[in-house]
Design a protein around this motif. Sequence first.
Motif, PDB file in Angstrom:
ATOM      1  N   PHE A  13     -10.319 -12.115   5.648  1.00 15.37           N
ATOM      2  CA  PHE A  13      -9.248 -11.385   6.334  1.00 15.37           C
ATOM      3  C   PHE A  13      -9.664 -11.280   7.792  1.00 15.37           C
ATOM      4  O   PHE A  13     -10.669 -10.646   8.103  1.00 15.37           O
ATOM      5  N   LYS A  14      -8.918 -11.962   8.647  1.00 19.60           N
ATOM      6  CA  LYS A  14      -9.277 -12.065  10.065  1.00 19.60           C
ATOM      7  C   LYS A  14     -10.703 -12.586  10.167  1.00 19.60           C
ATOM      8  O   LYS A  14     -10.969 -13.708   9.760  1.00 19.60           O
ATOM      9  N   SER A  15     -11.655 -11.797  10.687  1.00 18.27           N
ATOM     10  CA  SER A  15     -13.034 -12.283  10.817  1.00 18.27           C
ATOM     11  C   SER A  15     -13.952 -11.731   9.726  1.00 18.27           C
ATOM     12  O   SER A  15     -15.162 -11.902   9.794  1.00 18.27           O
TER      13      SER A  15
ATOM     14  N   SER B   6     -12.948  -5.922 -16.594  1.00 19.01           N
ATOM     15  CA  SER B   6     -11.529  -6.125 -16.271  1.00 19.01           C
ATOM     16  C   SER B   6     -11.219  -5.735 -14.834  1.00 19.01           C
ATOM     17  O   SER B   6     -10.074  -5.420 -14.509  1.00 19.01           O
ATOM     18  N   SER B   7     -12.225  -5.772 -13.965  1.00 23.60           N
ATOM     19  CA  SER B   7     -12.017  -5.401 -12.563  1.00 23.60           C
ATOM     20  C   SER B   7     -12.526  -6.483 -11.629  1.00 23.60           C
ATOM     21  O   SER B   7     -13.595  -7.064 -11.853  1.00 23.60           O
ATOM     22  N   LEU B   8     -11.759  -6.753 -10.588  1.00 23.61           N
ATOM     23  CA  LEU B   8     -12.239  -7.613  -9.518  1.00 23.61           C
ATOM     24  C   LEU B   8     -13.081  -6.761  -8.580  1.00 23.61           C
ATOM     25  O   LEU B   8     -12.665  -5.673  -8.178  1.00 23.61           O
ATOM     26  N   VAL B   9     -14.253  -7.248  -8.242  1.00 24.08           N
ATOM     27  CA  VAL B   9     -15.138  -6.554  -7.313  1.00 24.08           C
ATOM     28  C   VAL B   9     -15.131  -7.348  -6.009  1.00 24.08           C
ATOM     29  O   VAL B   9     -15.447  -8.542  -6.000  1.00 24.08           O
ATOM     30  N   VAL B  10     -14.741  -6.682  -4.918  1.00 24.11           N
ATOM     31  CA  VAL B  10     -14.642  -7.329  -3.610  1.00 24.11           C
ATOM     32  C   VAL B  10     -15.632  -6.633  -2.683  1.00 24.11           C
ATOM     33  O   VAL B  10     -15.480  -5.450  -2.380  1.00 24.11           O
ATOM     34  N   GLN B  11     -16.677  -7.375  -2.259  1.00 24.98           N
ATOM     35  CA  GLN B  11     -17.718  -6.801  -1.411  1.00 24.98           C
ATOM     36  C   GLN B  11     -17.762  -7.540  -0.079  1.00 24.98           C
ATOM     37  O   GLN B  11     -17.845  -8.770  -0.047  1.00 24.98           O
ATOM     38  N   GLU B  12     -17.743  -6.792   1.020  1.00 21.13           N
ATOM     39  CA  GLU B  12     -17.773  -7.413   2.332  1.00 21.13           C
ATOM     40  C   GLU B  12     -19.167  -7.939   2.645  1.00 21.13           C
ATOM     41  O   GLU B  12     -20.172  -7.281   2.381  1.00 21.13           O
ATOM     42  N   LEU B  13     -19.217  -9.136   3.213  1.00 17.47           N
ATOM     43  CA  LEU B  13     -20.470  -9.770   3.578  1.00 17.47           C
ATOM     44  C   LEU B  13     -20.752  -9.600   5.065  1.00 17.47           C
ATOM     45  O   LEU B  13     -19.835  -9.389   5.865  1.00 17.47           O
ATOM     46  N   ASP B  14     -22.014  -9.720   5.409  1.00 20.91           N
ATOM     47  CA  ASP B  14     -22.422  -9.694   6.814  1.00 20.91           C
ATOM     48  C   ASP B  14     -21.826 -10.918   7.508  1.00 20.91           C
ATOM     49  O   ASP B  14     -22.060 -12.047   7.092  1.00 20.91           O
ATOM     50  N   ASN B  15     -21.032 -10.686   8.529  1.00 18.78           N
ATOM     51  CA  ASN B  15     -20.375 -11.792   9.236  1.00 18.78           C
ATOM     52  C   ASN B  15     -20.870 -11.905  10.674  1.00 18.78           C
ATOM     53  O   ASN B  15     -20.117 -12.269  11.569  1.00 18.78           O
ATOM     54  N   SER B  16     -22.135 -11.605  10.897  1.00 18.68           N
ATOM     55  CA  SER B  16     -22.707 -11.676  12.245  1.00 18.68           C
ATOM     56  C   SER B  16     -22.420 -13.036  12.870  1.00 18.68           C
ATOM     57  O   SER B  16     -22.619 -14.075  12.247  1.00 18.68           O
ATOM     58  N   GLY B  17     -21.930 -13.010  14.091  1.00 21.53           N
ATOM     59  CA  GLY B  17     -21.612 -14.244  14.808  1.00 21.53           C
ATOM     60  C   GLY B  17     -20.177 -14.681  14.681  1.00 21.53           C
ATOM     61  O   GLY B  17     -19.740 -15.602  15.359  1.00 21.53           O
ATOM     62  N   LEU B  18     -19.396 -14.037  13.790  1.00 25.35           N
ATOM     63  CA  LEU B  18     -17.993 -14.428  13.609  1.00 25.35           C
ATOM     64  C   LEU B  18     -17.016 -13.388  14.145  1.00 25.35           C
ATOM     65  O   LEU B  18     -15.812 -13.551  14.017  1.00 25.35           O
ATOM     66  N   ALA B  19     -17.512 -12.328  14.731  1.00 29.34           N
ATOM     67  CA  ALA B  19     -16.634 -11.248  15.179  1.00 29.34           C
ATOM     68  C   ALA B  19     -15.535 -11.785  16.082  1.00 29.34           C
ATOM     69  O   ALA B  19     -15.777 -12.622  16.953  1.00 29.34           O
ATOM     70  N   THR B  20     -14.335 -11.310  15.849  1.00 32.36           N
ATOM     71  CA  THR B  20     -13.094 -11.632  16.575  1.00 32.36           C
ATOM     72  C   THR B  20     -12.606 -13.064  16.345  1.00 32.36           C
ATOM     73  O   THR B  20     -11.660 -13.483  16.963  1.00 32.36           O
ATOM     74  N   ASN B  21     -13.226 -13.815  15.459  1.00 36.21           N
ATOM     75  CA  ASN B  21     -12.781 -15.179  15.174  1.00 36.21           C
ATOM     76  C   ASN B  21     -12.021 -15.217  13.852  1.00 36.21           C
ATOM     77  O   ASN B  21     -12.559 -14.820  12.820  1.00 36.21           O
ATOM     78  N   GLN B  22     -10.778 -15.702  13.859  1.00 32.26           N
ATOM     79  CA  GLN B  22      -9.965 -15.796  12.645  1.00 32.26           C
ATOM     80  C   GLN B  22     -10.529 -16.868  11.723  1.00 32.26           C
ATOM     81  O   GLN B  22     -10.598 -18.041  12.086  1.00 32.26           O
ATOM     82  N   ILE B  23     -10.944 -16.491  10.514  1.00 32.12           N
ATOM     83  CA  ILE B  23     -11.510 -17.446   9.555  1.00 32.12           C
ATOM     84  C   ILE B  23     -10.382 -18.263   8.937  1.00 32.12           C
ATOM     85  O   ILE B  23      -9.369 -17.727   8.506  1.00 32.12           O
TER      86      ILE B  23
END
Length: 198
Positions: free
Chosen positions: A138-140, A150-167
């Motif tokens: 989602f965005k960067s 029965s649950s989806l687990v969504v964990q945010e990863l370290d995105n160092s170096g990608l800030a403000t860049n649309q993936i």
Amino acid sequence: VAMIQMDTTTHSPDPAGQLYFTSSKYISLKPDTSTIGFSSGNYFSASYFGKFFLSYFTQFYRIDTLGHVKSFGYNPIGAPNGNVSQMFTINNYLFAINDGSFLISKDEGETWSLFATPGYPYPQLQYMNVGKDVYAAFKSQIFKVTLNGSSLVVQELDNSGLATNQITSINKCGKYAFVTTTSGLYYRDTATFNTLKK
């Protein structure tokens, strides 16, 4: 009625090294009779378990390699709530996102049931299979997606170096994970790619 052309054989090289179709088959897609037919909507297609899935103007279909078409109407569980816009697999389960609802198939897309209707931002994430893993963007931001019971687990990863860049995509090749963004291509060793954001 929508028409698609399907190649029913393998592609064969000619002496110039080009590929060509040896035969093809036309397939007619008709709206489910219990619906109002094709109406405004999006186009989405994906291939899983050797089958082709197509969402076309509020109608959803499964097409097998022999060209047999199965129509699910407005969506796989029969409630008129929008188009299928994404699909992904986890642990041999096939998921489809339909207007904010997560649908699940435990038989390779033959039948479907409602898995969950999570709130924002989960339906808005861009989900992608990368080998046996599932990631979302989602965005960067990058997220690792797993299934816990029965649950989806969504964990945010370290995105160092990608800030403000649309993936735009995530891929792995060899020992590296590659992330394309609107400003370039970035990579990281797969050993540290799944590091959770602190």
